[in-house]
Design a protein around this motif. Structure first.
Motif, short mmCIF file in Angstrom:
data_model
loop_
_atom_site.label_atom_id
_atom_site.label_comp_id
_atom_site.label_asym_id
_atom_site.label_seq_id
_atom_site.Cartn_x
_atom_site.Cartn_y
_atom_site.Cartn_z
N GLN A 77 -0.44 -27.12 5.65
CA GLN A 77 0.87 -26.58 5.32
C GLN A 77 0.72 -25.14 4.85
O GLN A 77 0.04 -24.86 3.87
CB GLN A 77 1.54 -27.44 4.24
N ARG A 133 -0.86 -20.77 1.35
CA ARG A 133 -0.57 -22.17 1.65
C ARG A 133 0.24 -22.82 0.54
O ARG A 133 0.17 -22.42 -0.62
CB ARG A 133 -1.88 -22.95 1.87
N GLY A 134 0.98 -23.84 0.91
CA GLY A 134 1.81 -24.55 -0.05
C GLY A 134 2.63 -25.59 0.67
O GLY A 134 2.58 -25.71 1.89
N PRO A 135 3.42 -26.37 -0.07
CA PRO A 135 4.19 -27.45 0.54
C PRO A 135 5.14 -26.95 1.62
O PRO A 135 5.72 -25.86 1.50
CB PRO A 135 4.97 -28.05 -0.65
N ASP A 168 8.37 -26.26 3.69
CA ASP A 168 9.74 -25.92 3.30
C ASP A 168 9.81 -25.09 2.01
O ASP A 168 10.90 -24.65 1.64
CB ASP A 168 10.63 -27.17 3.15
N SER A 169 8.68 -24.89 1.34
CA SER A 169 8.70 -23.96 0.20
C SER A 169 8.64 -22.53 0.73
O SER A 169 8.24 -22.29 1.87
CB SER A 169 7.53 -24.24 -0.75
N GLU A 170 9.03 -21.57 -0.08
CA GLU A 170 9.13 -20.18 0.37
C GLU A 170 8.11 -19.31 -0.34
O GLU A 170 7.84 -19.49 -1.53
CB GLU A 170 10.54 -19.64 0.11
N VAL A 171 7.51 -18.40 0.40
CA VAL A 171 6.59 -17.43 -0.18
C VAL A 171 7.06 -16.03 0.21
O VAL A 171 7.46 -15.79 1.35
CB VAL A 171 5.14 -17.68 0.28
N SER A 172 7.02 -15.14 -0.76
CA SER A 172 7.44 -13.75 -0.52
C SER A 172 6.20 -12.90 -0.30
O SER A 172 5.25 -12.95 -1.09
CB SER A 172 8.24 -13.23 -1.72
N LYS A 188 10.15 -12.73 3.48
CA LYS A 188 10.11 -14.08 2.91
C LYS A 188 9.86 -15.08 4.03
O LYS A 188 10.54 -15.06 5.06
CB LYS A 188 11.41 -14.39 2.18
N LYS A 223 9.23 -19.14 5.10
CA LYS A 223 9.36 -20.56 4.76
C LYS A 223 8.17 -21.32 5.35
O LYS A 223 8.01 -21.37 6.56
CB LYS A 223 10.68 -21.11 5.31
N ARG A 224 7.36 -21.87 4.49
CA ARG A 224 6.15 -22.55 4.95
C ARG A 224 6.49 -23.78 5.78
O ARG A 224 7.57 -24.37 5.65
CB ARG A 224 5.28 -23.00 3.76
#
Length: 536
Positions: A104, A162-164, A166-170, A183, A185-186
């Motif tokens: 993910q 990386r992350g779950p 549907d989580s968002e990273v900027s 931005k 969306k993972r």
């Protein structure tokens, strides 16, 4: 008895029971020594746990007992085989992702040069493509974390991106001279274990399998159907440098090549009863010439597939002797979030051979085995192969095959030592080839648009003298030694590697292997063997 009488009697009864309990407790063993009674005995801790508890509670300084426990576990495992390993909690997710066939994250490939994170490629259909990231972008920040020029590491970047799902990273991106905040969306990013799949020649397919993960069989069958539709009648499977993985993936692929009811492999251990794995269904490619490429990096599941094909005389094994990992591990989750992979049995291929090489001389000697093969001359001379098992094993047709450590190929291809001169090794270790290819591609993207696919690129792209000289100037700034003494053979290797890595920029691993295989001796021999096979 009436409720009133019961209320009077109960206190007296409880007092009698309490007194009796105190008397019996006093008479029990250990009642005067501080020991526990037989009724309430606690399970005794082993001496290892006792020592750790004493260190934790009594030692003069504060000690990280988690580190002590890990070192103690690893110390115990040194007395077992080399493949029984402890996986600490910090590494378990990455290890599992590698075998799960997905992770993910945001879906990019990146490299780090001069403390700068460069986007090497954007996975088609992934979150980064949807967000507009492009090859050549530089990532300056992830969230509030500045990563450019900050001694950044690959592991740190991976953890930030990386992350779950549907989580968002900027992210803060530099494209040319312009910075922008993107931005992303993972999502779930598939990791295919098929590095390349293409038509090697008219009627001959080629599939490169990099590992055996949970998705390998499905990926393999997708490639098989595409090659079949393209006219494949004969097949080359490349298992070189494939470290193995899931047994199920290897046996299901073997089932596609062997008749129903054939033994593929069996497992057996001290407390692990024999279990046979046999073909179960009609396969997609039970007829047709087949060659499998192996080398000293082909291990475990790779050896099971190659061994089953060899033992049933279904195809030709080409290359060098495989690694020799024939031990079965089961993974046990631990309370601390880590896991133990413990060897519980051995693999035996249809002829009865155990493919596990000896490990009785300790882990260090085991780890040095490949170097020992090189020093002994085995990688360049078939006659130097040391056969440690003298039992006369036979294939289905009666051919002699050898046990005692890996699968010995039917046709030997020597290791090309000329590719590993001091100068070339420095270029590999400094990532000079990859860094140059990335830089050249990002500054000449318009020129590369003329190639419609990898086949077109292989046929028409040339590492020109100008590109070669530009590379040599780049290598000089990378402190590569011996540039004024490059041999003609080294120049051929340099030009070939530049072209392959340019292809990788355009078409990822598919392009890389289609390019590099054009001059690969093992691939050429495999093509010669399957094309000469008129009976299958």
């Amino acid at each position: 008895m009436s409720n009133r009488k019961l209320n009077v009697f109960l206190p007296f009864l409880m007092a009698v029971v309490l007194a009796l309990g105190m008397f019996l407790g006093h008479k029990m063993p250990g009642s005067n020594t501080g020991g526990t009674t037989v009724f309430f005995a606690k399970p005794k801790n082993g001496p290892l746990q006792e020592v750790l508890d004493l260190i934790k509670t009594k030692y003069v300084d504060t000690i990280n007992t988690d580190n002590l426990q890990q070192e103690a576990i690893e110390g115990m495992l040194l007395h077992l085989d080399p493949h029984s390993v402890y996986i600490p909690p910090s590494q378990l997710q990455q290890v599992n992702e590698d075998l799960d066939g997905n992770f993910q994250g945001i879906g990019i490939e990146f490299n780090i040069t001069a403390d700068t994170v460069n986007v090497v490629s954007v996975i088609s259909g992934g979150p980064s493509e949807a967000a507009g990231l492009q090859t050549g972008d530089k990532i300056l920040k992830v969230g509030d974390s500045l990563i450019a020029g900050n001694n950044v590491t690959t592991d740190k970047i991976r953890k930030l991106l990386r992350g779950p799902a549907d989580s968002e990273v900027s992210t803060t991106i530099l494209r040319g001279t312009k910075q922008s905040v993107v931005k992303i969306k993972r999502g779930v990013i598939p990791v295919t274990s098929i590095d390349a799949s293409y038509m090697l020649a008219p009627g001959v397919g080629y599939i490169k399998i990099s590992k055996f993960s949970a998705t390998t069989f499905d990926d393999f069958m997708k490639s098989m159907r595409e090659l079949h539709d393209a006219g494949m009648k004969k097949l080359v499977i490349d298992l070189r440098q494939n470290p193995g993985g899931f047994l199920d993936a290897a046996t299901r692929i073997a089932d596609e090549f062997l008749d129903e009811g054939k033994l593929i492999v069996y497992t057996k251990g001290k407390d692990f009863p024999r279990t046979d794995y046999k073909t179960k269904r009609p396969g997609m490619f039970e007829k047709g010439a087949l060659a499998i490429l192996t080398d000293e990096g082909s291990a475990s599941a790779s050896e099971i597939l190659a061994g089953a094909i060899q033992d049933h005389d279904r195809g030709t094994i080409i290359g060098r002797r495989t690694f020799g990992k024939g031990l079965v591990q089961e993974q046990y989750d631990l309370d601390n979030g880590g896991a133990l992979r413990l060897t519980v049995a051995r693999y035996y291929i249809p002829s009865g051979r155990s493919i596990q090489k000896p490990y009785g001389n300790g882990h260090d000697a085991y780890d040095e085995d490949i170097n020992d093969r090189f020093n002994h001359g085995e990688l360049v001379n078939k006659d130097s192969i040391r056969i440690t098992d003298t039992v006369p094993y036979r294939t289905a047709s009666g051919r002699r095959v050898y046990g005692g450590g890996g699968i010995t190929p039917d046709i030997f291809i020597p290791f090309d030592t000329s590719r590993f001169s001091t100068t070339l090794m420095a270029m590999y270790s400094h990532n000079t080839f990859s860094n140059f290819a990335y830089r050249y591609y990002t500054t000449h993207q318009a020129m590369f648009k003329q190639y419609k696919d990898a086949q077109d690129f292989v046929k028409n792209f040339e590492t020109t003298p100008a590109i070669y000289q530009e590379f040599m100037s780049f290598a000089k700034t990378d402190s590569v030694p011996g540039l004024n003494k490059v041999t003609a053979r080294e120049e051929i290797e340099i030009k070939s590697r530049i072209k392959a890595l340019m292809a990788r920029q355009l078409y990822r691993t598919e392009g890389f292997y289609e390019t590099i295989n054009a001059n690969d001796p093992a691939v050429k021999k495999a093509l010669e063997v399957v094309e000469a096979d008129k009976e299958k």
